[in-house]
Design a protein around this motif. Structure first.
Motif, short mmCIF file in Angstrom:
data_model
loop_
_atom_site.label_atom_id
_atom_site.label_comp_id
_atom_site.label_asym_id
_atom_site.label_seq_id
_atom_site.Cartn_x
_atom_site.Cartn_y
_atom_site.Cartn_z
N ARG A 70 42.66 28.16 52.83
CA ARG A 70 42.23 29.56 52.89
C ARG A 70 43.09 30.43 51.98
NH1 ARG A 70 41.31 32.13 58.71
NH2 ARG A 70 39.73 30.47 58.61
N PHE A 71 44.39 30.15 51.94
CA PHE A 71 45.30 30.91 51.08
C PHE A 71 44.89 30.78 49.62
CE2 PHE A 71 49.18 31.04 48.45
CZ PHE A 71 49.63 32.32 48.76
N ASN A 72 44.56 29.56 49.19
CA ASN A 72 44.14 29.35 47.80
C ASN A 72 42.80 30.00 47.51
OD1 ASN A 72 46.45 27.95 47.26
ND2 ASN A 72 45.50 25.93 47.24
N ARG A 73 41.91 30.02 48.49
CA ARG A 73 40.61 30.67 48.30
C ARG A 73 40.79 32.16 48.05
NH1 ARG A 73 35.49 28.37 51.58
NH2 ARG A 73 36.01 26.17 51.62
N VAL A 74 41.64 32.79 48.87
CA VAL A 74 41.89 34.22 48.70
C VAL A 74 42.50 34.49 47.33
CG1 VAL A 74 43.26 36.18 49.53
CG2 VAL A 74 42.12 34.67 51.17
N GLY A 75 43.48 33.65 46.94
CA GLY A 75 44.10 33.82 45.63
C GLY A 75 43.12 33.67 44.50
N ASN A 76 42.24 32.67 44.60
CA ASN A 76 41.21 32.47 43.57
C ASN A 76 40.28 33.67 43.47
OD1 ASN A 76 40.58 29.48 42.25
ND2 ASN A 76 42.03 29.43 43.94
N ARG A 77 39.86 34.20 44.60
CA ARG A 77 38.95 35.35 44.60
C ARG A 77 39.62 36.56 43.95
NH1 ARG A 77 33.86 33.48 45.21
NH2 ARG A 77 33.48 32.51 47.25
N LEU A 78 40.88 36.78 44.27
CA LEU A 78 41.60 37.92 43.68
C LEU A 78 41.72 37.77 42.17
CD1 LEU A 78 44.48 38.47 46.28
CD2 LEU A 78 42.50 39.95 45.89
N ILE A 79 42.03 36.57 41.72
CA ILE A 79 42.18 36.33 40.29
C ILE A 79 40.85 36.52 39.58
CG2 ILE A 79 42.62 34.52 38.58
CD1 ILE A 79 44.81 33.48 40.48
N ASN A 80 39.77 36.03 40.17
CA ASN A 80 38.45 36.19 39.55
C ASN A 80 38.04 37.66 39.47
OD1 ASN A 80 37.10 33.54 38.83
ND2 ASN A 80 37.81 33.07 40.88
N ARG A 81 38.32 38.42 40.52
CA ARG A 81 37.98 39.85 40.49
C ARG A 81 38.85 40.58 39.47
NH1 ARG A 81 37.30 41.12 47.02
NH2 ARG A 81 35.41 39.85 47.31
N GLY A 82 40.12 40.21 39.42
CA GLY A 82 41.00 40.83 38.43
C GLY A 82 40.55 40.54 37.02
N PHE A 83 40.13 39.30 36.77
CA PHE A 83 39.63 38.93 35.45
C PHE A 83 38.39 39.74 35.09
CE2 PHE A 83 36.70 36.53 32.80
CZ PHE A 83 37.51 36.18 31.73
N ALA A 84 37.45 39.86 36.02
CA ALA A 84 36.22 40.61 35.75
C ALA A 84 36.52 42.07 35.45
CB ALA A 84 35.26 40.49 36.94
N TYR A 85 37.49 42.63 36.17
CA TYR A 85 37.83 44.05 35.97
C TYR A 85 38.53 44.26 34.63
CZ TYR A 85 40.07 48.58 36.63
OH TYR A 85 40.50 49.87 36.46
N VAL A 86 39.48 43.40 34.33
CA VAL A 86 40.29 43.59 33.12
C VAL A 86 39.53 43.19 31.86
CG1 VAL A 86 42.38 42.85 31.90
CG2 VAL A 86 42.46 43.30 34.36
N HIS A 87 38.79 42.08 31.91
CA HIS A 87 38.19 41.53 30.70
C HIS A 87 36.69 41.74 30.61
CE1 HIS A 87 41.97 39.72 29.42
NE2 HIS A 87 42.17 39.36 30.67
N GLY A 88 36.11 42.33 31.64
CA GLY A 88 34.71 42.75 31.54
C GLY A 88 33.68 41.65 31.58
N GLU A 89 34.03 40.46 32.04
CA GLU A 89 33.10 39.34 32.14
C GLU A 89 33.18 38.73 33.53
OE1 GLU A 89 30.88 38.35 30.08
OE2 GLU A 89 31.45 39.17 28.13
N GLU A 90 32.05 38.33 34.08
CA GLU A 90 32.00 37.69 35.39
C GLU A 90 31.69 36.21 35.19
OE1 GLU A 90 32.63 36.65 38.63
OE2 GLU A 90 32.58 38.85 38.80
#
Length: 307
Positions: free
Chosen positions: A126-146
């Motif tokens: 569960r800890f890794n899932r949360v971390g992955n989700r945060l990283i993916n959202r951060g990437f989408a916000y910063v780099h503009g791609e989903e």
């Protein structure tokens, strides 16, 4: 029409003796005749097991997954397509066809396997899932791609598109770096749902969630300097400005209530505000220059295609 004969299966490994034999067997049985194992100095005989099962084994000159991927593709792959995966038996050969289809059809140059589409029980904490989700959202916000799952180790790409990437990460940040390069350089990227399996019992993960997560977050932020300069310099500018304003408020309150002056803090406050505003202005200008640069490159590409 492209076929499996045009594909090299690339597997970077480090202490994967428990699973690498199964991985090689699965992909050879699926029709892949070139399974390239890049050995990173394992102490458990991973190279011997891989060779016994029919893999082509090479030894990287440096260390880390990122270095293994770069060296493997650039020095040992001569086929048009690369299918990359980890050697821990968490990815299925059954998904290989879906991963390669966008490349074969000319719809994409880089394909990411989305582990969250079918993640089996126990495959990720569960800890890794949360971390992955945060990283993916951060990437989408910063780099503009989903891209859905930028940390997925199951990738398919053309060797030509890989050559256009500027990669320097040595460790697990390589997946993040590749995703950033796809967004930055306009490499056509597709996301394909895959199944993600738990590691077989007896095999240990080389991933260290906190350490590697921190490296990935730093890589995302560092890469924003050239892909989203307004965010990179703007965030630093906002932080500096807010810090300066907080110190300024403290100095003012102290002066008004107890008539105590803090000359040094006042200077620090002014310096923080000035630097913050300058960073914000620099971020705006850098973002404008980047936008103009991209527009110019797009027009050049359009004229080249039409000509």
């Amino acid at each position: 029409m492209a076929s499996l004969d045009d594909v090299t299966v690339l597997v970077p490994t480090y202490d994967e003796a428990e699973t690498i034999g199964q991985v090689v067997d699965d992909f050879r049985e699926a029709g892949f005749d070139d399974v390239l194992v890049v050995e990173g100095g394992s102490a458990d005989g991973t190279d011997d097991v891989a060779a016994e099962h029919g893999a082509r084994v090479v030894y990287q000159t440096g260390s880390g997954k990122g270095q293994a991927v770069r060296e493997g593709v650039r020095e040992y792959v001569d086929r048009e397509y690369v299918l990359m995966l980890d050697g821990d038996a968490t990815y299925r050969a059954d998904d290989a066809e879906a991963m390669l289809e966008p490349l074969f059809e000319g719809e994409a140059e880089h394909v990411i396997g989305d582990r969250f589409a079918d993640m089996r029980e126990g495959a990720m904490t569960r800890f890794n899932r949360v971390g992955n989700r945060l990283i993916n959202r951060g990437f989408a916000y910063v780099h503009g791609e989903e891209f859905g799952d930028i940390l997925s180790g199951y990738r398919a790409f053309t060797r030509e598109s890989f050559g256009r990437m500027t990669l320097s990460s040595d460790g697990f940040g390589i997946e993040t770096e590749m995703a950033v390069e796809c967004a930055k350089r306009g490499i056509r990227t597709a996301v394909v749902p895959i199944t993600y399996l738990p590691r077989p019992s007896g095999s240990d993960t080389n991933l260290r969630p906190i350490r590697d997560g921190g490296i990935i977050f730093l890589e995302l932020y560092r890469r924003a300097k050239t892909n989203n300069p307004l965010f990179y310099f703007g965030s630093l500018g906002v932080l500096s400005t807010i810090t300066g304003l907080v110190i300024a408020v403290y100095v003012a309150v102290e002066w008004i209530t107890v008539s105590v002056s803090h000359e040094v803090l006042a200077v620090v406050s002014g310096f923080g505000i000035i630097v913050g505003v300058q960073l914000l202005m620099f971020g705006v200008l850098a973002d404008l220059i980047l936008t103009l640069h991209r527009d110019t490159l797009r027009k050049i590409d359009e004229e080249t295609e039409s000509g």
